[in-house]
Design an enzyme around this catalytic site. Structure first.
Site, PDB file in Angstrom:
ATOM      1  N   TYR A  37      -3.723   1.840  -9.401  1.00 37.55           N
ATOM      2  CA  TYR A  37      -4.798   2.736  -8.970  1.00 37.55           C
ATOM      3  C   TYR A  37      -6.169   2.075  -9.109  1.00 37.55           C
ATOM      4  O   TYR A  37      -7.033   2.240  -8.250  1.00 37.55           O
ATOM      5  CB  TYR A  37      -4.750   4.059  -9.733  1.00 37.55           C
ATOM      6  CG  TYR A  37      -3.528   4.872  -9.398  1.00 37.55           C
ATOM      7  CD1 TYR A  37      -3.224   5.199  -8.077  1.00 37.55           C
ATOM      8  CD2 TYR A  37      -2.651   5.299 -10.384  1.00 37.55           C
ATOM      9  CE1 TYR A  37      -2.095   5.923  -7.746  1.00 37.55           C
ATOM     10  CE2 TYR A  37      -1.514   6.030 -10.074  1.00 37.55           C
ATOM     11  CZ  TYR A  37      -1.237   6.343  -8.752  1.00 37.55           C
ATOM     12  OH  TYR A  37      -0.117   7.052  -8.427  1.00 37.55           O
ATOM     13  N   LYS A  56      -6.801  -1.097  -8.821  1.00 34.88           N
ATOM     14  CA  LYS A  56      -6.883  -2.042  -7.699  1.00 34.88           C
ATOM     15  C   LYS A  56      -7.264  -1.311  -6.403  1.00 34.88           C
ATOM     16  O   LYS A  56      -7.886  -1.888  -5.511  1.00 34.88           O
ATOM     17  CB  LYS A  56      -5.521  -2.737  -7.543  1.00 34.88           C
ATOM     18  CG  LYS A  56      -5.519  -3.915  -6.598  1.00 34.88           C
ATOM     19  CD  LYS A  56      -4.139  -4.500  -6.482  1.00 34.88           C
ATOM     20  CE  LYS A  56      -3.416  -3.726  -5.412  1.00 34.88           C
ATOM     21  NZ  LYS A  56      -2.064  -4.048  -5.158  1.00 34.88           N
ATOM     22  N   ASN A  59       1.358   4.395 -18.767  1.00 37.61           N
ATOM     23  CA  ASN A  59       1.912   3.841 -17.532  1.00 37.61           C
ATOM     24  C   ASN A  59       0.941   2.781 -16.996  1.00 37.61           C
ATOM     25  O   ASN A  59       0.227   2.987 -16.030  1.00 37.61           O
ATOM     26  CB  ASN A  59       2.161   4.961 -16.505  1.00 37.61           C
ATOM     27  CG  ASN A  59       2.993   4.484 -15.333  1.00 37.61           C
ATOM     28  OD1 ASN A  59       3.141   3.293 -15.090  1.00 37.61           O
ATOM     29  ND2 ASN A  59       3.525   5.436 -14.595  1.00 37.61           N
ATOM     30  N   GLY A  63       4.039   2.255  -2.708  1.00 38.22           N
ATOM     31  CA  GLY A  63       2.919   3.002  -3.276  1.00 38.22           C
ATOM     32  C   GLY A  63       1.654   2.765  -2.465  1.00 38.22           C
ATOM     33  O   GLY A  63       0.880   3.689  -2.219  1.00 38.22           O
ATOM     34  N   ILE A  86       3.188  10.241  -6.842  1.00 36.85           N
ATOM     35  CA  ILE A  86       3.698   9.127  -6.042  1.00 36.85           C
ATOM     36  C   ILE A  86       4.875   8.589  -6.837  1.00 36.85           C
ATOM     37  O   ILE A  86       4.691   8.096  -7.958  1.00 36.85           O
ATOM     38  CB  ILE A  86       2.662   7.991  -5.843  1.00 36.85           C
ATOM     39  CG1 ILE A  86       1.528   8.429  -4.917  1.00 36.85           C
ATOM     40  CG2 ILE A  86       3.354   6.750  -5.262  1.00 36.85           C
ATOM     41  CD1 ILE A  86       0.498   7.342  -4.620  1.00 36.85           C
ATOM     42  N   TYR A  87       6.061   8.727  -6.282  1.00 37.10           N
ATOM     43  CA  TYR A  87       7.264   8.217  -6.942  1.00 37.10           C
ATOM     44  C   TYR A  87       8.085   7.414  -5.959  1.00 37.10           C
ATOM     45  O   TYR A  87       8.278   7.836  -4.814  1.00 37.10           O
ATOM     46  CB  TYR A  87       8.118   9.367  -7.501  1.00 37.10           C
ATOM     47  CG  TYR A  87       7.576   9.929  -8.793  1.00 37.10           C
ATOM     48  CD1 TYR A  87       7.646   9.196  -9.968  1.00 37.10           C
ATOM     49  CD2 TYR A  87       6.999  11.191  -8.841  1.00 37.10           C
ATOM     50  CE1 TYR A  87       7.140   9.701 -11.158  1.00 37.10           C
ATOM     51  CE2 TYR A  87       6.500  11.706 -10.031  1.00 37.10           C
ATOM     52  CZ  TYR A  87       6.577  10.950 -11.180  1.00 37.10           C
ATOM     53  OH  TYR A  87       6.081  11.450 -12.356  1.00 37.10           O
TER      54      TYR A  87
END
Length: 174
Positions: free
Chosen positions: A143, A145, A136, A109, A97-98
């Protein structure tokens, strides 16, 4: 802000995927890796042959986030044997995911994670998993959350730099 559309990428999106893929990777990791390691990774991961193979693999899918006809991010998922690690063939991997840096904090995201949850309703799997660099912290928080928990680690080698990725998964109720 206008509506952001999430659309499935096809082979005709190869060039824009290369451009956005390289730019987002640079924005995310260039300050913490050597230029040589970044350049090698970009060449290996985003060359035309590699992306053509990935785009035409029936067990991989790319999705683009589009705002005002401009691609501002992408999602790559893998099913079955296309997963980077075959922990469970009946799982789905969020491989990438970028989002372009200028659009961070705009919930793109989250749109991608929501898209993945939509996909697994049509293609039931035991769980969704991903690897995220241990440094990161922003991504790890995002993630977490979204219900992902760490279950393992693996080594990610970027050129001559050995890094640790946390493996996280979200169990699904079937």
């Amino acid at each position: 802000m206008n509506q952001i559309e999430i659309k499935k990428a096809t082979l005709s999106d190869l060039e824009i995927l290369q451009k956005v893929g390289k730019q987002t990777f640079m924005e995310t990791f260039a300050t913490v890796n050597t230029p040589e390691n970044i350049a090698n990774y970009l060449e290996e991961s985003f060359n035309t042959n590699q992306l053509t193979t990935e785009l035409t693999n029936p067990e991989s899918r790319f999705y683009l986030a589009v705002l005002d006809q401009e691609v501002i991010g992408y999602l790559k998922i893998n099913f079955g044997k296309a997963q980077t690690e075959l922990i469970n063939e009946n799982a789905l991997e969020i491989h990438r995911i970028y989002v372009l840096q200028q659009y961070h904090g705009k919930k793109i995201g989250q749109l991608f994670v929501d898209k993945v949850l939509e996909i697994v309703k049509e293609n039931p799997v035991d769980y969704i998993w991903l690897g995220v660099w241990e440094e990161n912290h922003r991504a790890i928080g995002f993630y977490t959350k979204n219900g992902f928990i760490q279950f393992d680690k693996h080594i990610f080698t970027l050129g001559d730099d050995v890094q640790t990725d946390l493996l996280m998964k979200r169990q699904l109720k079937n």
